[in-house]
Structure formats: structure tokens, C-alpha cells
Design an enzyme around this catalytic site. Structure first.
Site, PDB file in Angstrom:
ATOM      1  N   GLU B 172     119.699  29.220  51.729  1.00 44.39           N
ATOM      2  CA  GLU B 172     119.314  29.034  53.099  1.00 44.39           C
ATOM      3  C   GLU B 172     117.922  29.755  53.795  1.00 44.39           C
ATOM      4  O   GLU B 172     117.273  29.035  54.375  1.00 44.39           O
ATOM      5  CB  GLU B 172     120.461  29.483  54.020  1.00 44.39           C
ATOM      6  N   HIS B 241     134.191  29.253  58.216  1.00 45.60           N
ATOM      7  CA  HIS B 241     133.404  27.909  58.206  1.00 45.60           C
ATOM      8  C   HIS B 241     133.814  27.232  59.389  1.00 45.60           C
ATOM      9  O   HIS B 241     133.600  26.204  59.599  1.00 45.60           O
ATOM     10  CB  HIS B 241     134.146  27.077  56.996  1.00 45.60           C
TER      11      HIS B 241
END
Lengths: 452, 442
Positions: B172, B241
Site C-alpha cells: 500500500e 477490517h
């Protein structure tokens, strides 16, 4: 007279400056000797003196690695090699070829050439650039000690050959991004000295109108100036992606230091650059210290040119502007031919500490600094080469020095006298191409306006 | 015979087996015997048909059948969800349909509206913008050959190829930095995060390299980039998450933060975000991807954009203002429907944009209704609701408040996994109804 006053004022600054405890008389003398050596013709540190009729040149004691080969008269049919000087020094050598240090290579069949050609014009231009950067950085040092510059100030003196050499090898249409030690590159990428100094002093005439400061200066095809260590490397890979996407045959030079070389995001960028064959030249300016930590104490492997692993690498003498130029030329050709990225390690040295709040002597010895200054100073190296090959006269260099010092002095004058940005500018430039919006101030009744 | 009409229809439903027969059964066989279905509200129908007490709102034309082949189900749960959604669409205007049938008005002119899921709306928006401007490109994990982790970018790689739709490794920080660098050099990237939880690894590039640069350079260097991906809680994905980042990104000047609810929001706002010359954080919601909504004819145009920074009043009301964003707009509309039966008319504001916040819309509404309830999925401390309350206090609307503003938020804990715990970690409709009643002191 003026020079004497400058010397005295500089000495007084040092005496009354922030680092008065850390500086010794010897360091003061070193700085003073800087001034002295540049103005007087008979300084012992210089190798050459007067212009002499052509004769076999002696081997310079200051550049043991670069053996001077020849100083032949112009044989090539390159136009413009013969320079007409304003004074009648018509018998200068217009061009010479030098042996430069061989680069260590990683995953490459061969490295850059071991001979570099330098014309008189080029030599004087590189000298001018490096000397300007040197003087500008010393001026910034002076202004910082006078508390006219505040906050961060990371100085580049000692490393000028890197900026000058890289710029000599790339086109203005190529791209460059670096970290926070960015003043040198800001200059080589085309920003005027007075705008750089005015940005450091936080005035409205600065590059970023006083809003960015030392680490955030921008220019066309120059993306700063980045404060977060290592963050500029993925950015540089992204700029290279844009070059590839647009098919414009440009490259992106992405610089980082030995301290940043251990950042994870670098390896993420290396991976994607190699995967997609981005035209990116990753350059590690290894000045032996990441802030106060030497490379041996920070990195398991100090062969920074090999850290790209699957990416080919070069280790380059970063104190020799010709070596840097040849290596960057080689790297740019490598990228432009579609072979993908390449890593370069420039072995260089900074005279100042990490920043102005670091005296720079707690983790290294003054003797070390002095040794590099006397043996490998990039400006002196170039000057000696040119003098010993009769490519220029001492007076010329003196003239250039005087002109540059005047220019830097005027820029400093501008930077100290320019007004600070007006308060109306406080909230501007948050968004681009947006209608004006209201920004909350420090309390509910302070509604400030922001214009794009 | 039956205590309420609800029980009648419910028992009818329980007795049926296949799908189609009982759809038609109540309408065509028991007209004469059944208590009029018009006494039932939409929510009752929903409860009957979907066998759940959770309701999700949607607006669509029940006469247009949903093309179920276009909907990709990931799990039996989502499959049921989509099926239920289609039934809901059918039933939403069921009352009208029933009365229409009773009046035997079969010839109704239909509006030229279409049912589109949020996923397809996002896909359309990206497709149209990729076509319109060749500087636009998409990069992220699994966006190309996998058709998108949630199939949002389905078909785009086939159409535009490797150059415009780029699969990245799972790095990322690296690819976000690359996207920001490409934006600085003149392109217009769409950087997808598989979820915004992973954007935390790259948050330095979003804030320090993208958001602040235009200001630091005093206008010399702009960064026209969109960061998009699902935000907030999903179903059973647990603590790492499920975080909502609206407050985190909404805190930073230099960013625009957008949070669409329905398909029209998704399409219009994504197009605006891509056309915007500034960094935009586009917070989607995974649970909304498969939900179909009616899209007006105007919103199907290739130049349909919704301005960033303007909220929308989804439902007019007079007694209380509910301010919310993303998935919880549905919750608020359903709560409003339930409250309407008790005579409480709620005004529901869909924020659409978190930063810059449309304070004017909120203030106008509060000055009309005199009560404020904010609803969000994120954690309460320093959240979106907290900011709204502070702004209302600082503005003229404070003097119009008859009671302190109330925030309905997610529970202040990391998200648990077990279904019962997860359900009780997020605002439910009953929580919203309860809070409204407390605020109104009824």
C-alpha cells in the site's frame, strides 16, 4: 574592505551564534580560511598560481585518483570549443579529457566510461553552479545563526558535485525529486537564489510564498523538497510511471540518503519500478551519516548500490562532478532505452551537521571533516583540474567568486528585507480550482476566507 | 380469526413453499377474504416477506424486474440479501400496486428510471471518466484481471487494458506513493484500497504527500487524485477490517472526504471526485455494493455529477433532524417510517460529503425542527457526530435547539466477530428510534 567587513561580521556571528560552545577556534579559522583562500592568490591550499605558457602539467597533489592525461589543443571539430574571453587569454585549452574513477557495478556488464571530456565552458559553468550552491548554503548558515531563518535548515555544502553533475547529465524536461537537503537541487532546477533565500526567511517573495519553508520548494519538473524520510521515493517512481504512461522519453531522478535507504517503502518502490520497467534513476547520496548515525551502525549492508537487488547498480565518486555526470548520463541512457530502473550510490560528504541544530562533531571528528575538505572538496577538485590543464586562469575564478558572492549577498539582502506574507494569504491554496470557501479560525468568530 | 392483518399475511407466507407462487397468491386469490393489505405499512411487508426484522430501504419501480444475472453473490447471505432486495423493491410500492389493482388501473405510464446497484453505478462512473479523459487510470490490488476484489471494476481491464487499469503488488505505501507521484506529474489516478483499513499503511502518503502539497507549495503543485474503497463495518470481518475512517480523514485540511449512500450518490460523487483537481477520499460501503436503487434519467447521463460539499435532504420532516451518511441513511429512513406511524415526522439529511461539511443544510433544518440526532457507524470519540454537534453549537442553530443534540454511533470497542456481538456494536434501527424519542422527550 568590504571583504574584510564580511569576514569580521561572519566571525562575530559565529562568536555570538547558537553553536558558540561547540565551535573551536580552529573551526572558526577554517571558515575564515574559506574566505581568505578565495580572494587571495597566494593561498597555500591551491595548487596553481599564475597563468603560464603551455607546458607539461605537474601531477596535482590534491586529486590523487584523477591522473591528468593530456591537455592538447583542440583537435575535435566541435564548434564553440574555442572561447573568446573578454580579456586576451586566447591560449586557454578549450577542452581536456580526464581519467575518472571507475564505478563499481552491480548486475551490469559494464559501467560508465572511465574518461570524461570537459570543455572550458562546461568547467566554468560547473564551477559557477557549485560555488553558488556553496555560497548560498554558507549564507543560509549565517542567516540561521542570526535567527533570521528558523525551523529546519539542512545544508548541502560538500555535496555540490552531486547536484551539479546530475543536472549536467539530464535535460530540463526530465524530472527530479529529492528529500529535505534540497536547496542545491532547487537552484540547479532553475529557481533563483533570492527566491530560495526568501523562502528560507519566510517572506512572500519566496518560492512557495513563505508557506513551505526549507523543505518544501517546488519548480517545474522539480517536486521538492520532501520532509518525510523516504516518502519521496515512491513519489519518484510515480513520476516515472507518468513519464512512461505519456510516452515522452523523460526520466525521473529520485534521490534519497543513506538514512532513508533502509525504509521499507523504498523496496516497495524498487519492486514496482522493476516490475513495470519504470524510467526511474534511484540515487542514494551516501554522506556516511544518517543524522547522527554512521552507516555502519544503521545498515546491515552498506553497499547501497546493491540494495536494489534485482535492479542494476553503480557506485560513484560523488565528490567528482565529472564522475557524477558520466554516471548519470549512463543511467539516463539505461532508463531511456527501456531497460527499467537503475540505482546509483554517490559517495559524498557533508561539511555541516545534519541540520543547523546539529553541530556535526559529536558523531564524527573535526579531523575527518578537515581531511575531506582539504583532499576531496568538489569545488577545489574541479578548479585544480582546470588550472593544471590551463583551461582557465586564477583571476577568472576569482572574478567568478566575487560575482557570486555579490549575487548571494544581494539575494540575502532581498530575503531579509522582503515583507512577510500578508495575513490574508493564511488560508489560500488549500484547494485548486475551487470556489472560495470559509475556513474556521482559532475561535468560532474568526471566519477566514480561502481562495484557490 | 386473526388478531391483526400482519399475522394473516405472515401466516400465509409461512405456509408457502416456492418463490413465485406465493408472490401472486395473496393478490389474486384471497382478495375477498383477506384484511386489506393497505393497512400494512411498507416495513410490515418487508418483515413478512424477508422473515427478518431488519429492513433496508430502496426505491425502485416494482414493475421492472431486477436482472439477477448481473448480480454476483458472494455468499448465501448476500444472495438472500439480493433476493430480499428485489422483493423489497417489489413491495415498496406494493401498497400502490394493490390499490391500483383494486381500481383495475393497469395502464400506468412508467418513469424512464432504471434500477442500478451501487457497484454498477461506481463501475459506470469509472468507465465514463476513463473514456472521457485519458489521463485517468485506476490502480490497486486485484482491480484488473480479478475484476476488482468486490467486482467494482468489473470489465474495465478488458476494455482499457494494462496501461489504464493496473494491478499492484500488496504494497500500500508503495503504490499509494506511486499514485500520488503520478498525480503530481500530470496524470489523474484513482487509487483503490481494498478496504480503507489498509490505507492506514499508506496514510502518510495520503496526508503528507497528497493533502498538504498544494498548500505547502502555495499553489505550484496540485495533486488531482481519488482514493477510493470500502470503509467501515462489513459482515463478520472483525476488528482489523471494520474501522470507519470518516473522522480520521475528515480531520485533515487539504483533503475532500466524500461518503455516498445510494447509486445516484455513488455515480455522481465519484465523477465529481475524479474531475476534481484536489485529493479526494471516497468512502464506499461494502454492504451497499449489492443494493439496487432507482436512478433517474438525468443521473444516467454521462455528464451527471453531484457537487462535492452539498448535503441532500432525503426526507422532509418537522419534528427532528437526523443527520447521517453512507449506509445509515437507509437505517434512518426506515426509522423515520416507523416513527411516522407514531406521528413523529423526521427530516433525514444525507451528508454525502464529510469534508467540507454542509453546515448550512444542517443548520437550516435544525432551525426548522429544533431537534438534532446524528447517526454514524464510526466510534463516538472525536467522530463525525461530535463535529456536527460542535458546529451546531457554534452557529445560529444552537438557539433553536429545544434539547441537547444526540449522537448515535458505533459502540466504542474494536469490532467483535460473533454475529450477536457485531450486530450490537453498530447502530440499529431501534437505537435510532429510541434516541429520537429521548431527544423529543416522548
Amino acid at each position: 574592505m568590504q571583504n574584510m567587513l564580511t569576514i569580521i561580521s561572519n566571525a562575530l556571528c559565529r562568536i555570538t551564534g547558537r553553536n558558540v560552545g561547540a565551535q573551536t577556534v580552529s573551526e572558526l579559522l577554517i571558515d575564515l580560511s574559506e574566505y581568505v583562500s578565495l580572494t587571495s592568490p597566494a593561498a597555500p591550499v591551491l595548487a596553481q598560481t599564475e597563468r603560464q605558457p603551455p607546458k607539461p602539467p605537474p601531477v596535482s597533489t590534491r586529486a590523487p585518483a584523477a591522473e591528468l592525461v593530456s591537455s592538447q589543443t583542440d583537435q575535435l571539430d566541435r564548434p564553440g570549443s574555442r572561447v573568446v574571453v573578454s580579456r586576451s587569454f586566447a591560449d586557454f585549452t578549450p577542452q581536456a579529457t580526464f581519467d575518472i574513477k571507475k564505478c563499481d557495478v552491480h548486475r551490469l556488464e559494464e559501467g560508465p566510461p572511465v574518461k570524461a571530456t570537459l570543455t572550458r565552458d562546461q568547467g566554468l559553468q560547473y564551477y559557477r553552479i557549485m560555488q553558488t550552491v556553496r555560497r548560498m548554503e554558507l549564507k543560509a548558515d549565517q542567516l540561521y545563526k542570526q535567527k533570521i531563518i528558523r525551523g529546519f535548515c539542512h545544508l548541502y555544502d560538500g555535496q555540490e558535485a552531486c547536484a551539479a553533475g546530475i543536472e549536467a547529465a539530464i535535460n530540463p524536461s526530465d524530472h527530479l525529486i529529492t528529500a529535505y537537503r534540497a536547496h542545491g537541487y532547487t537552484y540547479t532546477r532553475g529557481v533563483a537564489i533570492k527566491e530560495i533565500l526568501a523562502e528560507l526567511t519566510g517572506r512572500k517573495g519566496g518560492v512557495a510564498k513563505g508557506k513551505g519553508g526549507s523543505m518544501h520548494m517546488y519548480a517545474p519538473h522539480f517536486y521538492g523538497g520532501n520532509g518525510i524520510v523516504g516518502a519521496q521515493v515512491p513519489l519518484g517512481a510515480g513520476i516515472a510511471l507518468a513519464c512512461q504512461y505519456q510516452g515522452n522519453n523523460q526520466v525521473c531522478v529520485t534521490l534519497y540518503g543513506d538514512g532513508a535507504a533502509n525504509q521499507g517503502q523504498l523496496f516497495e518502490a524498487f519492486n514496482m519500478a522493476a516490475l513495470w520497467k519504470l524510467p526511474c534513476i534511484f540515487i542514494c547520496e551516501n554522506n556516511k551519516y544518517g543524522m547522527g548515525t554512521s552507516v555502519e551502525r544503521a545498515s546491515a549492508s552498506t553497499d547501497y548500490y546493491k540494495r536494489g537487488d534485482f535492479i542494476p547498480g553503480l557506485r560513484v565518486d560523488g565528490m567528482d562532478v565529472l564522475c557524477v555526470r558520466e554516471a548519470t548520463q549512463f543511467a539516463a541512457d539505461h532508463c531511456r532505452s527501456g531497460k527499467g530502473p537503475i540505482v546509483m550510490e554517490l559517495q559524498t560528504y557533508r561539511y555541516h551537521g545534519h541540520s543547523m541544530s546539529d553541530p556535526g562533531v559529536s558523531y564524527r571528528t573535526r579531523e575527518e571533516i578537515q581531511e575531506v575538505r582539504s583532499k576531496s572538496d568538489p569545488i577545489s577538485l574541479l578548479k585544480d583540474r582546470m588550472l593544471s590543464n590551463n583551461m582557465a586562469a586564477v583571476e577568472e575564478f576569482k572574478e567568478i567568486d566575487i560575482a557570486i558572492r555579490k549575487e548571494v549577498e544581494e539575494a540575502a539582502q532581498y530575503a531579509t528585507s522582503d515583507p512577510e506574507p500578508p495575513l490574508e494569504e493564511l488560508c489560500n491554496h488549500i484547494f485548486k480550482n475551487d470556489p472560495p470557501l470559509e475556513v474556521r479560525g482559532t475561535h468560532p468568530w474568526a471566519t477566514l476566507k480561502s481562495v484557490s | 380469526m386473526y388478531c391483526s392483518s400482519w399475522q394473516f399475511w405472515s401466516s400465509l407466507h409461512k405456509g408457502s413453499s416456492g418463490r413465485c407462487p406465493w408472490l401472486l397468491f395473496p393478490f389474486f386469490t384471497l382478495w375477498l377474504f383477506a384484511p386489506p393489505p393497505s393497512q400494512l405499512s411498507r416495513c410490515d411487508w418487508l418483515c413478512v416477506m424477508t422473515r427478518s426484522d431488519r429492513v433496508v430501504n430502496c426505491s425502485c419501480d416494482w414493475l421492472k424486474s431486477l436482472d439477477l444475472s448481473r448480480v454476483t453473490a458472494f455468499s448465501p447471505a448476500e444472495d438472500r440479501f439480493n433476493m430480499a432486495a428485489s422483493l423489497r423493491c417489489f413491495l415498496r410500492t406494493g401498497k400502490n400496486a394493490v390499490s391500483a389493482l383494486q381500481r383495475r388501473e393497469f395502464h400506468r405510464s412508467l418513469p424512464a428510471a432504471v434500477q442500478v446497484t451501487v457497484r454498477d453505478a461506481l463501475n459506470q462512473a469509472m468507465d465514463e471518466e476513463l473514456e472521457r479523459d485519458e489521463r485517468v487510470f485506476l490502480l490497486g490490488e486485484e482491480v484488473a484481471q480479478y475484476d476488482g476484489a468486490y467486482k467494482v471494476s468489473r470489465g474495465l481491464w478488458k476494455k482499457y487494458g494494462d496501461k489504464r487499469i493496473i494491478d499492484t503488488p500488496i504494497t500500500e505505501m508503495g503504490f499509494t506513493g506511486i499514485a500520488v507521484g503520478a498525480a503530481m506529474a500530470g496524470l489523474r489516478p484513482i487509487c483503490e484500497f481494498m478496504t480503507f483499513n489498509f490505507s492506514m499503511q499508506a496514510i502518510d502518503q495520503v496526508i503528507n504527500s497528497a493533502a498538504k502539497t498544494y498548500y505547502m507549495s502555495a499553489g505550484l503543485q496540485s495533486v488531482p487524485i481519488v482514493f477510493r474503497g470500502p470503509n467501515g463495518a462489513s459482515a463478520g470481518v472483525a476488528a482489523q477490517h471494520s474501522q470507519c475512517f470518516a473522522a480520521w480523514y475528515g480531520h485533515c485540511p487539504g483533503l475532500k472526504v466524500v461518503s455516498p449512500w445510494n447509486a445516484e450518490d455513488a455515480k455522481g460523487l465519484l465523477k465529481s471526485a475524479i474531475r476534481d483537481d484536489n485529493p479526494v477520499v471516497f468512502l464506499e460501503n461494502e454492504l451497499m455494493y449489492g443494493v439496487p436503487f432507482e436512478m433517474s434519467e438525468e443521473s444516467q447521463s454521462k455528464d451527471f455529477t453531484i457537487p462535492i460539499g452539498k448535503a441532500k435532504v432525503e426526507r422532509q420532516g418537522t419534528h427532528v433532524t437526523m443527520v447521517t451518511h453512507s449506509r445509515y441513511v437507509s437505517h434512518c429512513l426506515d426509522a423515520a417510517a416507523v416513527l411516522a406511524k407514531e406521528g413523529i415526522e423526521c427530516e433525514v439529511i444525507n451528508l454525502r460529503t464529510i469534508r467540507p461539511l454542509d453546515v448550512d443544510c444542517i443548520e437550516t433544518s435544525v432551525m426548522k425542527t429544533n431537534h438534532l440526532v446524528t447517526v454514524e457507524g464510526g466510534w463516538p470519540q472525536f467522530g463525525v457526530g461530535a463535529e456536527i454537534c460542535a458546529r451546531v453549537m457554534e452557529g445560529p442553530a444552537f438557539n433553536y435547539l429545544d434539547a441537547p443534540a444526540t449522537r448515535v454511533t458505533g459502540v466504542d470497542i474494536p469490532m467483535p466477530y460473533a454475529k450477536i456481538l457485531e450486530d450490537n456494536s453498530l447502530p440499529q434501527i431501534k437505537d435510532i428510534i429510541f434516541s429520537v424519542k429521548k431527544t423529543l422527550n416522548v
